[in-house]
Design a protein around this motif. Structure first.
Motif, PDB file in Angstrom:
ATOM      1  N   MET A   1       0.835  -1.213   0.000  1.00  0.00           N
ATOM      2  CA  MET A   1       0.000   0.000   0.000  1.00  0.00           C
ATOM      3  C   MET A   1       0.870   1.264   0.000  1.00  0.00           C
ATOM      4  SD  MET A   1      -3.272  -0.386  -0.033  1.00  0.00           S
ATOM      5  CE  MET A   1      -4.583  -1.549   0.263  1.00  0.00           C
ATOM      6  N   ALA A   2       0.363   2.290  -0.639  1.00  0.00           N
ATOM      7  CA  ALA A   2       1.145   3.527  -0.769  1.00  0.00           C
ATOM      8  C   ALA A   2       1.256   4.256   0.563  1.00  0.00           C
ATOM      9  CB  ALA A   2       0.450   4.431  -1.788  1.00  0.00           C
ATOM     10  N   GLU A   3       2.409   4.901   0.753  1.00  0.00           N
ATOM     11  CA  GLU A   3       2.567   5.748   1.941  1.00  0.00           C
ATOM     12  C   GLU A   3       1.873   7.077   1.688  1.00  0.00           C
ATOM     13  OE1 GLU A   3       6.769   5.734   2.346  1.00  0.00           O
ATOM     14  OE2 GLU A   3       6.721   3.783   3.326  1.00  0.00           O
ATOM     15  N   LEU A   4       0.918   7.424   2.551  1.00  0.00           N
ATOM     16  CA  LEU A   4       0.193   8.680   2.353  1.00  0.00           C
ATOM     17  C   LEU A   4       0.843   9.823   3.116  1.00  0.00           C
ATOM     18  CD1 LEU A   4      -3.571   7.660   2.522  1.00  0.00           C
ATOM     19  CD2 LEU A   4      -2.114   7.947   0.525  1.00  0.00           C
ATOM     20  N   LEU A   5       1.409   9.488   4.276  1.00  0.00           N
ATOM     21  CA  LEU A   5       1.947  10.541   5.146  1.00  0.00           C
ATOM     22  C   LEU A   5       3.272  10.063   5.733  1.00  0.00           C
ATOM     23  CD1 LEU A   5       1.280  13.269   6.699  1.00  0.00           C
ATOM     24  CD2 LEU A   5       0.418  11.797   8.526  1.00  0.00           C
ATOM     25  N   VAL A   6       4.283  10.905   5.625  1.00  0.00           N
ATOM     26  CA  VAL A   6       5.585  10.564   6.213  1.00  0.00           C
ATOM     27  C   VAL A   6       6.043  11.730   7.082  1.00  0.00           C
ATOM     28  CG1 VAL A   6       7.992   9.961   5.750  1.00  0.00           C
ATOM     29  CG2 VAL A   6       6.198   9.108   4.233  1.00  0.00           C
ATOM     30  N   LEU A   7       6.303  11.440   8.344  1.00  0.00           N
ATOM     31  CA  LEU A   7       6.853  12.444   9.264  1.00  0.00           C
ATOM     32  C   LEU A   7       8.317  12.094   9.500  1.00  0.00           C
ATOM     33  CD1 LEU A   7       4.029  12.416  12.000  1.00  0.00           C
ATOM     34  CD2 LEU A   7       4.092  13.694   9.832  1.00  0.00           C
ATOM     35  N   LYS A   8       9.182  13.116   9.374  1.00  0.00           N
ATOM     36  CA  LYS A   8      10.612  12.869   9.628  1.00  0.00           C
ATOM     37  C   LYS A   8      11.129  13.868  10.633  1.00  0.00           C
ATOM     38  CE  LYS A   8      12.344  10.723   5.456  1.00  0.00           C
ATOM     39  NZ  LYS A   8      12.436  11.260   4.113  1.00  0.00           N
TER      40      LYS A   8
END
Ligand code: ATP
Length: 233
Positions: A1-8
Protein backbone atom coordinates in the motif's frame (compact mmCIF):
# COMPACT_ATOMS: atom_id res chain seq x y z
CA UNK A 1 0.00 0.00 0.00
CA UNK A 2 1.15 3.53 -0.77
CA UNK A 3 2.57 5.75 1.94
CA UNK A 4 0.19 8.68 2.35
CA UNK A 5 1.95 10.54 5.15
CA UNK A 6 5.58 10.56 6.21
CA UNK A 7 6.85 12.44 9.26
CA UNK A 8 10.61 12.87 9.63
CA UNK A 9 12.27 14.18 12.76
CA UNK A 10 9.19 16.24 13.64
CA UNK A 11 9.79 18.66 16.50
CA UNK A 12 7.57 21.11 18.33
CA UNK A 13 7.85 23.81 20.97
CA UNK A 14 5.48 25.70 23.26
CA UNK A 15 7.37 28.91 24.03
CA UNK A 16 10.74 27.60 25.21
CA UNK A 17 9.36 24.12 26.03
CA UNK A 18 10.60 21.45 23.64
CA UNK A 19 7.53 19.16 23.74
CA UNK A 20 8.14 17.09 20.60
CA UNK A 21 11.74 15.95 20.15
CA UNK A 22 12.08 14.33 16.75
CA UNK A 23 9.38 11.83 15.81
CA UNK A 24 9.47 9.93 12.53
CA UNK A 25 6.72 7.68 11.25
CA UNK A 26 4.97 6.53 8.09
CA UNK A 27 1.27 6.07 7.51
CA UNK A 28 0.03 3.83 4.73
CA UNK A 29 -3.23 3.85 2.81
CA UNK A 30 -5.82 1.65 4.54
CA UNK A 31 -3.88 1.44 7.79
CA UNK A 32 -3.99 2.81 11.29
CA UNK A 33 -0.95 3.90 13.27
CA UNK A 34 -1.52 4.41 16.98
CA UNK A 35 0.45 6.72 19.22
CA UNK A 36 0.16 5.79 22.87
CA UNK A 37 1.77 7.07 26.05
CA UNK A 38 1.09 8.76 29.34
CA UNK A 39 -0.42 12.20 29.86
CA UNK A 40 2.03 14.83 28.67
CA UNK A 41 3.98 12.36 26.49
CA UNK A 42 3.53 14.55 23.42
CA UNK A 43 0.72 12.78 21.55
CA UNK A 44 -1.45 15.86 21.02
CA UNK A 45 1.62 17.90 20.12
CA UNK A 46 2.52 15.35 17.43
CA UNK A 47 -0.93 15.60 15.84
CA UNK A 48 -0.94 19.39 16.05
CA UNK A 49 2.52 19.62 14.47
CA UNK A 50 1.36 17.31 11.68
CA UNK A 51 -1.66 19.54 11.04
CA UNK A 52 0.44 22.74 11.19
CA UNK A 53 -1.26 23.97 14.34
CA UNK A 54 1.87 24.57 16.45
CA UNK A 55 3.37 28.03 16.50
CA UNK A 56 6.84 26.57 16.36
CA UNK A 57 7.84 23.30 14.76
CA UNK A 58 10.59 21.77 12.63
CA UNK A 59 11.25 18.61 10.65
CA UNK A 60 9.42 17.36 7.63
CA UNK A 61 5.83 16.40 6.86
CA UNK A 62 5.28 14.79 3.46
CA UNK A 63 1.86 14.12 2.04
CA UNK A 64 2.12 11.73 -0.90
CA UNK A 65 5.13 13.24 -2.68
CA UNK A 66 4.60 16.80 -1.47
CA UNK A 67 6.54 18.37 1.40
CA UNK A 68 3.98 20.40 3.36
CA UNK A 69 5.85 21.47 6.49
CA UNK A 70 5.69 25.13 5.47
CA UNK A 71 1.97 24.99 4.65
CA UNK A 72 -0.85 26.41 6.79
CA UNK A 73 -3.45 24.12 8.42
CA UNK A 74 -5.95 25.34 5.84
CA UNK A 75 -3.81 24.25 2.90
CA UNK A 76 -2.97 20.94 4.62
CA UNK A 77 -6.72 20.34 5.02
CA UNK A 78 -7.28 21.06 1.35
CA UNK A 79 -4.56 18.53 0.48
CA UNK A 80 -6.27 15.77 2.46
CA UNK A 81 -5.40 16.02 6.16
CA UNK A 82 -8.27 16.16 8.60
CA UNK A 83 -7.88 16.75 12.33
CA UNK A 84 -10.37 15.63 14.97
CA UNK A 85 -9.18 17.26 18.19
CA UNK A 86 -9.38 15.93 21.72
CA UNK A 87 -12.78 16.78 23.18
CA UNK A 88 -14.04 16.78 19.62
CA UNK A 89 -14.05 20.43 18.56
CA UNK A 90 -17.73 20.50 17.63
CA UNK A 91 -18.97 24.09 17.25
CA UNK A 92 -21.41 24.33 20.19
CA UNK A 93 -23.45 27.24 18.85
CA UNK A 94 -23.93 25.72 15.39
CA UNK A 95 -26.52 23.07 14.59
CA UNK A 96 -25.53 19.56 13.55
CA UNK A 97 -26.30 20.48 9.94
CA UNK A 98 -24.17 23.64 10.12
CA UNK A 99 -21.30 21.75 11.77
CA UNK A 100 -21.38 19.26 8.90
CA UNK A 101 -21.56 21.74 6.05
CA UNK A 102 -19.10 24.36 7.31
CA UNK A 103 -16.03 22.57 5.94
CA UNK A 104 -17.71 20.56 3.17
CA UNK A 105 -15.53 19.99 0.12
CA UNK A 106 -17.38 18.05 -2.57
CA UNK A 107 -15.50 15.23 -4.30
CA UNK A 108 -16.73 12.79 -6.96
CA UNK A 109 -17.77 9.61 -5.08
CA UNK A 110 -16.85 11.34 -1.82
CA UNK A 111 -18.78 11.86 1.38
CA UNK A 112 -21.74 14.24 1.26
CA UNK A 113 -24.65 15.07 3.55
CA UNK A 114 -26.77 12.16 2.35
CA UNK A 115 -23.92 9.69 2.81
CA UNK A 116 -23.18 10.99 6.29
CA UNK A 117 -26.83 10.90 7.34
CA UNK A 118 -27.16 7.36 5.95
CA UNK A 119 -24.10 6.22 7.96
CA UNK A 120 -25.02 8.20 11.10
CA UNK A 121 -28.85 8.17 11.29
CA UNK A 122 -28.72 9.74 14.74
CA UNK A 123 -27.15 12.85 13.23
CA UNK A 124 -30.02 13.10 10.75
CA UNK A 125 -32.49 12.94 13.64
CA UNK A 126 -30.54 15.66 15.45
CA UNK A 127 -29.77 17.79 12.39
CA UNK A 128 -31.39 20.97 13.71
CA UNK A 129 -30.10 20.63 17.27
CA UNK A 130 -27.22 22.73 18.60
CA UNK A 131 -23.81 21.09 18.94
CA UNK A 132 -23.78 21.76 22.68
CA UNK A 133 -26.99 19.75 23.23
CA UNK A 134 -25.50 16.48 21.92
CA UNK A 135 -24.28 13.62 24.10
CA UNK A 136 -20.55 12.84 24.18
CA UNK A 137 -21.02 9.94 21.74
CA UNK A 138 -23.08 12.06 19.35
CA UNK A 139 -20.46 14.81 19.47
CA UNK A 140 -17.71 12.32 18.64
CA UNK A 141 -19.70 10.97 15.69
CA UNK A 142 -20.41 14.54 14.54
CA UNK A 143 -16.72 15.48 14.78
CA UNK A 144 -15.74 12.47 12.67
CA UNK A 145 -18.60 12.99 10.23
CA UNK A 146 -17.53 16.62 9.85
CA UNK A 147 -13.98 15.47 9.10
CA UNK A 148 -15.33 13.02 6.49
CA UNK A 149 -17.22 15.88 4.80
CA UNK A 150 -13.87 17.54 4.02
CA UNK A 151 -13.13 14.48 1.89
CA UNK A 152 -9.50 14.10 2.90
CA UNK A 153 -8.10 10.58 3.12
CA UNK A 154 -6.02 11.01 6.28
CA UNK A 155 -7.64 11.43 9.68
CA UNK A 156 -5.68 12.62 12.70
CA UNK A 157 -7.70 11.53 15.73
CA UNK A 158 -6.91 12.73 19.24
CA UNK A 159 -8.23 10.37 21.92
CA UNK A 160 -11.54 9.69 20.18
CA UNK A 161 -12.73 7.15 22.77
CA UNK A 162 -12.16 9.43 25.77
CA UNK A 163 -15.18 9.54 28.07
CA UNK A 164 -17.40 7.40 25.83
CA UNK A 165 -19.60 4.50 26.93
CA UNK A 166 -18.39 1.00 25.91
CA UNK A 167 -21.17 0.60 23.31
CA UNK A 168 -20.16 3.87 21.60
CA UNK A 169 -16.50 2.85 21.71
CA UNK A 170 -17.36 -0.39 19.95
CA UNK A 171 -19.43 1.54 17.34
CA UNK A 172 -16.38 3.73 16.79
CA UNK A 173 -14.24 0.61 16.26
CA UNK A 174 -16.64 -0.57 13.55
CA UNK A 175 -16.59 2.83 11.88
CA UNK A 176 -12.77 2.87 11.83
CA UNK A 177 -12.72 -0.63 10.31
CA UNK A 178 -15.03 0.58 7.53
CA UNK A 179 -12.87 3.64 6.89
CA UNK A 180 -9.71 1.53 6.76
CA UNK A 181 -11.36 -0.85 4.28
CA UNK A 182 -12.23 2.23 2.24
CA UNK A 183 -8.55 3.23 2.02
CA UNK A 184 -8.42 5.89 4.73
CA UNK A 185 -5.23 6.28 6.74
CA UNK A 186 -5.75 6.92 10.45
CA UNK A 187 -3.20 8.39 12.84
CA UNK A 188 -4.70 8.02 16.28
CA UNK A 189 -3.48 9.19 19.69
CA UNK A 190 -5.05 7.07 22.41
CA UNK A 191 -4.77 6.17 26.07
CA UNK A 192 -7.19 3.29 25.45
CA UNK A 193 -4.61 0.74 24.39
CA UNK A 194 -6.99 -2.21 24.19
CA UNK A 195 -9.05 -0.23 21.66
CA UNK A 196 -6.15 0.46 19.30
CA UNK A 197 -4.39 -2.90 19.63
CA UNK A 198 -6.91 -4.71 17.46
CA UNK A 199 -7.16 -1.95 14.84
CA UNK A 200 -3.69 -0.50 14.41
CA UNK A 201 -1.02 -1.95 12.19
CA UNK A 202 1.78 -0.12 14.00
CA UNK A 203 2.09 1.18 17.55
CA UNK A 204 4.34 4.03 18.67
CA UNK A 205 4.92 4.50 22.39
CA UNK A 206 5.74 8.13 23.08
CA UNK A 207 7.43 9.46 26.21
CA UNK A 208 8.96 12.86 26.85
CA UNK A 209 8.29 13.88 23.26
CA UNK A 210 10.26 10.97 21.77
CA UNK A 211 9.48 7.52 20.41
CA UNK A 212 10.38 5.09 23.21
CA UNK A 213 9.25 1.97 21.37
CA UNK A 214 7.65 1.28 17.99
CA UNK A 215 6.69 -1.80 16.08
CA UNK A 216 3.83 -3.80 14.59
CA UNK A 217 0.89 -4.27 16.94
CA UNK A 218 1.38 -8.06 16.72
CA UNK A 219 4.78 -7.64 18.41
CA UNK A 220 3.39 -5.05 20.83
CA UNK A 221 0.71 -7.57 21.86
CA UNK A 222 3.32 -10.24 22.60
CA UNK A 223 5.59 -7.91 24.54
CA UNK A 224 3.17 -5.46 26.10
CA UNK A 225 4.10 -6.25 29.71
CA UNK A 226 7.84 -6.07 29.12
CA UNK A 227 7.48 -2.85 27.11
CA UNK A 228 5.62 -1.27 30.03
CA UNK A 229 8.06 -2.42 32.66
CA UNK A 230 11.00 -1.34 30.51
CA UNK A 231 9.38 2.10 30.12
CA UNK A 232 8.38 2.23 33.77
CA UNK A 233 4.69 2.58 32.98
P1 ATP B 1 -2.57 14.15 27.14
O1 ATP B 1 -2.97 12.73 27.01
O2 ATP B 1 -2.61 14.65 28.56
O3 ATP B 1 -3.25 15.07 26.18
P2 ATP B 1 -0.25 14.23 25.42
O4 ATP B 1 0.57 13.00 25.28
O5 ATP B 1 -1.20 14.55 24.35
O6 ATP B 1 -1.00 14.16 26.82
P3 ATP B 1 0.79 16.88 25.00
O7 ATP B 1 -0.52 17.56 25.25
O8 ATP B 1 1.26 16.77 23.61
O9 ATP B 1 0.76 15.41 25.65
O10 ATP B 1 1.89 17.60 25.89
C1 ATP B 1 3.29 17.42 25.73
C2 ATP B 1 4.03 18.39 26.63
O11 ATP B 1 3.78 19.72 26.19
C3 ATP B 1 3.63 18.33 28.08
O12 ATP B 1 4.77 18.53 28.87
C4 ATP B 1 2.66 19.49 28.23
O13 ATP B 1 2.69 20.00 29.53
C5 ATP B 1 3.23 20.50 27.24
N1 ATP B 1 2.17 21.36 26.69
C6 ATP B 1 1.06 20.95 26.05
N2 ATP B 1 0.31 21.99 25.64
C7 ATP B 1 0.97 23.11 26.03
C8 ATP B 1 0.73 24.51 25.92
N3 ATP B 1 -0.35 24.98 25.29
N4 ATP B 1 1.64 25.36 26.47
C9 ATP B 1 2.74 24.89 27.09
N5 ATP B 1 3.04 23.58 27.22
C10 ATP B 1 2.17 22.69 26.71
Amino acid sequence: MAELLVLKDLQGWYGGGHALRGVSLKLKEGSMTAVVGRNGAGKTTLLKATMGLLGSSAGSVTLGTQEIQEFSPRVRARLGLSYVPERRGVFPSLTVLENLTVGYRPQPNGWDLEGVFARFPRLRERRDHGGSTLSGGEQQMLAIARALMTNGKILLLDEPTEGLAPKIVSDLGLLFKELLADGFALLIAEQNISFVKSLAQDIFVLGEGKVQWSGPSSIFNQREESIYSWLGI
